[in-house]
Write a protein that holds these residues in place. Structure first.
Motif, PDB file in Angstrom:
ATOM      1  N   ILE A  20       0.813  -1.219   0.000  1.00  8.00           N
ATOM      2  CA  ILE A  20       0.000   0.000   0.000  1.00  8.00           C
ATOM      3  C   ILE A  20       0.845   1.267   0.000  1.00  8.00           C
ATOM      4  CG2 ILE A  20      -2.054  -1.021   1.069  1.00  8.00           C
ATOM      5  CD1 ILE A  20      -0.958   0.340   3.729  1.00  8.00           C
TER       6      ILE A  20
ATOM      7  N   TRP B 154       3.831   2.881  -5.195  1.00 10.07           N
ATOM      8  CA  TRP B 154       3.895   1.466  -5.576  1.00 10.07           C
ATOM      9  C   TRP B 154       2.505   0.920  -5.893  1.00 10.07           C
ATOM     10  CZ3 TRP B 154       7.542  -1.433  -1.601  1.00 10.07           C
ATOM     11  CH2 TRP B 154       8.850  -0.930  -1.744  1.00 10.07           C
ATOM     12  N   HIS B 155       1.507   1.395  -5.117  1.00  8.67           N
ATOM     13  CA  HIS B 155       0.177   0.782  -5.147  1.00  8.67           C
ATOM     14  C   HIS B 155      -0.602   1.276  -6.362  1.00  8.67           C
ATOM     15  CE1 HIS B 155      -3.083  -1.385  -3.377  1.00  8.67           C
ATOM     16  NE2 HIS B 155      -3.865  -0.329  -3.377  1.00  8.67           N
TER      17      HIS B 155
END
Lengths: 178, 462
Positions: free
Chosen positions: B258, B262-263
């Motif tokens: 998360i 990245w998410h």
């Protein structure tokens, strides 16, 4: 019918087309136990010597299915039976998370069966084979095209088969020692 | 093949591009002799010794770095909370990505019947294997206790525990190890008929024994060729979804977390395109000097270099689209942390790296639109180095800038690479090159039997 120390008769041809034509003629003549050798794959050659299908695709399919099932069952058994662990309240049998590994195992099973299936059906590795006794056969991996009628063929006769091969336009016909 | 002739002819005469994929005048014999001579008879160029020794020295540096790491622990690297992943994972993703071009060239271009791939596929596959070997070192040693790395595998053990199959890191173990295995098989199967050629042409007894054992007794039988071609085509069909899945799974290592930056759902396609981009850059970096040193301009023609440049242009544009969408969604999504992340990339402490990345990966490669650039060997070589650097920076930016600003300012930190970060990275470049030098010296770097199939002779036109 033939002496036990003769494997067959090997005829050399100048190019791929002549080899294919010769293989067709030999098959038409009634010879069945023969093989052709070439430095590159030739599309119609295996059919010319009377070899049609290989079971390899079926082996690969089975290998892929077995790999995929094994991968999925491993994950299910490890995550839901042997070592159930509550991760963020997800069900133990959380199948969507098992897809990537199942996919990779399917690929692995299929690839291993493609390679080892091909080698097994071809009888490889095979360090010794009588065709290597022919000195010019080293050219089979460079620029030479060969047709070998084997002595175990019912129609094989050392002198008549040699005469037949010479009519096909072979540049050289050699007796292959067993 | 329903009707391969017109296509082949077009490619051999080079109609449409002006440059053929193989120079005219070659025969089965001359192709065989020219390629096998590099291994068997030609004097090894002095450049080979110099290059090999340099690469071996860097490999020595790698051994020292890894030994020190095992003795001292991963504290010798600059990684620390909040930046727990840094050079190690950047290098891992970079190397894995480089490998992808090899599989793309050997499998996907085979299925698409791009016969120009033939003179570069063997080499690109070897590059894949060496790159995957280098990639594997990083996560292995990042565990800190590499001798316990087998704990990653599912096996019945006295501790009574099993890997966590809901974790992308476990998926990655399966994806990368499957990729390494299938790439090795694909490469070896492709080599078998050529090993038979080397066995038959080697003048030395040792050569005949070694190549003979590796050739498995291959004798070019028509039945064998038929099964061989079936297996090779099936492997290509299997390797195609595999290569797409590998970098997808690598991107899951980030996307499933998360962490802002990245998410995001753009990661899988954008990672795959980036992998192909960097891989083709590396193929160019390596093939341009090799064709010059070994005089292989007949076989690796300008046509190949231009086609690779085109693939780089396309994948580079996909990567540029990925950067744009990342920034757009960060703004449009309205998430404060995501918005801060992108603003921090653009203006924060690592901003120079971000701008260098855009320069290397997006702006400079636009010169590939010009044919004069795509056919200029020196410019292509320099550009391929620029893209290699750019793709490394991309992974560095994704990993380090996303981690160094945590949700709470009290957990913010900075990452600085240490000497050992650099030495391990340089060491893997040395290992990569050393393995490739050995490959070029002892195995045919162009697939001889596939080159034979490209000749007019193979189609019966003398």
């Amino acid at each position: 019918m033939h002496s036990p120390d003769v494997y067959g008769l090997m005829a050399e041809f100048a190019d791929p087309n002549e080899l294919v034509a010769a293989a067709h003629r030999a098959h038409h003549e009634g010879y069945r136990r023969m093989d052709a050798y070439s430095p590159l794959p030739i599309e119609e050659l295996h059919e010319a010597i009377g070899f049609h299908n290989t079971r390899l695709p079926l082996i690969v399919l089975i290998g892929g299915i077995v790999g995929g099932l094994a991968g999925y069952l491993l994950q299910w058994w490890a995550s839901a039976v042997a070592y159930p662990l509550n991760v963020g309240g997800k069900p133990f049998h959380s199948w969507p998370a098992f897809i990537p590994v199942t996919f990779e195992c399917t690929i692995l099973g299929a690839a291993l069966s493609a390679v080892f299936g091909m080698l097994a059906l071809n009888g490889l590795p095979q360090p010794y084979h009588p065709v290597f006794n022919v000195p010019r056969f080293t050219l089979a991996s460079r620029s030479g095209f060969f047709l070998c009628i084997e002595a175990r063929d019912g129609k094989f006769d050392l002198s008549r088969t040699r005469a037949f091969l010479e009519t096909l336009g072979a540049t050289e016909v050699t007796t292959v020692a067993d | 093949m329903d009707n391969p002739m017109p296509l082949e002819e077009r490619q051999l005469t080079g109609a449409g591009s002006g440059v053929p994929v193989i120079a005219p005048g070659h025969t089965f014999g001359s192709v065989t002799d020219k390629i096998s001579a590099i291994v068997l008879t030609r004097r090894t160029p002095i450049g080979w010794y110099l290059g090999f020794m340099t690469a071996a020295a860097l490999t020595g540096l790698l051994l020292v770095s890894l030994s020190y790491l095992v003795v001292e622990g991963i504290g010798i690297w600059g990684n620390n909370i909040p930046v727990a992943w840094a050079f190690d994972i950047t290098n891992f993703v970079w190397w894995i990505g480089i490998g992808h071009a090899g599989t793309l060239i050997s499998a996907i271009l085979l299925l698409l019947r791009q016969t120009w791939r033939t003179s570069i596929n063997r080499f690109a596959e070897a590059m894949t294997l060496c790159a995957v070997a280098c990639a594997g070192i990083f996560p292995l040693f990042h565990t800190g206790r590499p001798w316990l790395a087998y704990w990653l595998l599912p096996y019945p053990n006295t501790m009574g525990i099993w890997p966590q199959f809901r974790s992308p890191l476990v998926w990655d173990v399966f994806a990368v190890s499957t990729y390494a295995t299938v790439s090795l098989l694909f490469w070896f199967v492709g080599l078998v008929p050529d090993l038979a050629t080397l066995r038959d042409r080697s003048q030395s007894r040792t050569g005949r024994i070694i190549y003979g054992a590796l050739a498995l007794g291959w004798r070019g039988s028509a039945m064998h060729w038929h099964r061989y071609e079936t297996a090779y085509l099936l492997l290509a069909g299997i390797a195609t979804p595999l290569v797409v899945s590998v970098h997808t799974v690598v991107s899951f290592d980030f996307a499933v977390a998360i962490v802002p930056g990245w998410h995001t759902t753009i990661f899988p396609p954008y990672f795959v395109a980036g992998a192909i981009y960097s891989g083709f850059a590396m193929v160019l970096t390596l093939s341009i000097p090799i064709r010059a040193i070994y005089g292989l301009q007949d076989f690796i023609t300008l046509r190949h270099l231009e086609n690779m440049a085109k693939v780089m242009l396309v994948t580079g544009l996909i990567v540029a689209y990925g950067y744009t969408v990342e920034a757009f969604i960060a703004w449009y999504g309205g998430n404060a942390y995501e918005g801060f992340m992108i603003w921090n990339r653009i203006t924060g402490p690592y901003a120079p790296a971000y701008w260098a990345l855009l320069l290397c990966n997006v702006i400079i490669p636009q010169i590939l639109w010009f044919k004069s650039v795509r056919t200029n060997v020196i410019v292509l070589f320099v550009l391929s180095l620029v893209v290699n650097v750019g793709m490394w920076l991309e992974r560095f930016i994704i990993i380090v800038t996303s981690l160094h600003r945590d949700f709470l300012p009290s957990s913010w930190g900075m990452y600085q690479p240490t000497f050992w970060d650099w030495s391990t990275y340089l060491g893997t470049i040395g290992l990569f090159l050393m393995l490739l030098f050995l490959f070029v010296r002892f195995l045919p770097l162009i697939s001889i039997f596939e080159m034979r199939t490209l000749l007019p002779e193979a189609k019966g036109e003398q």
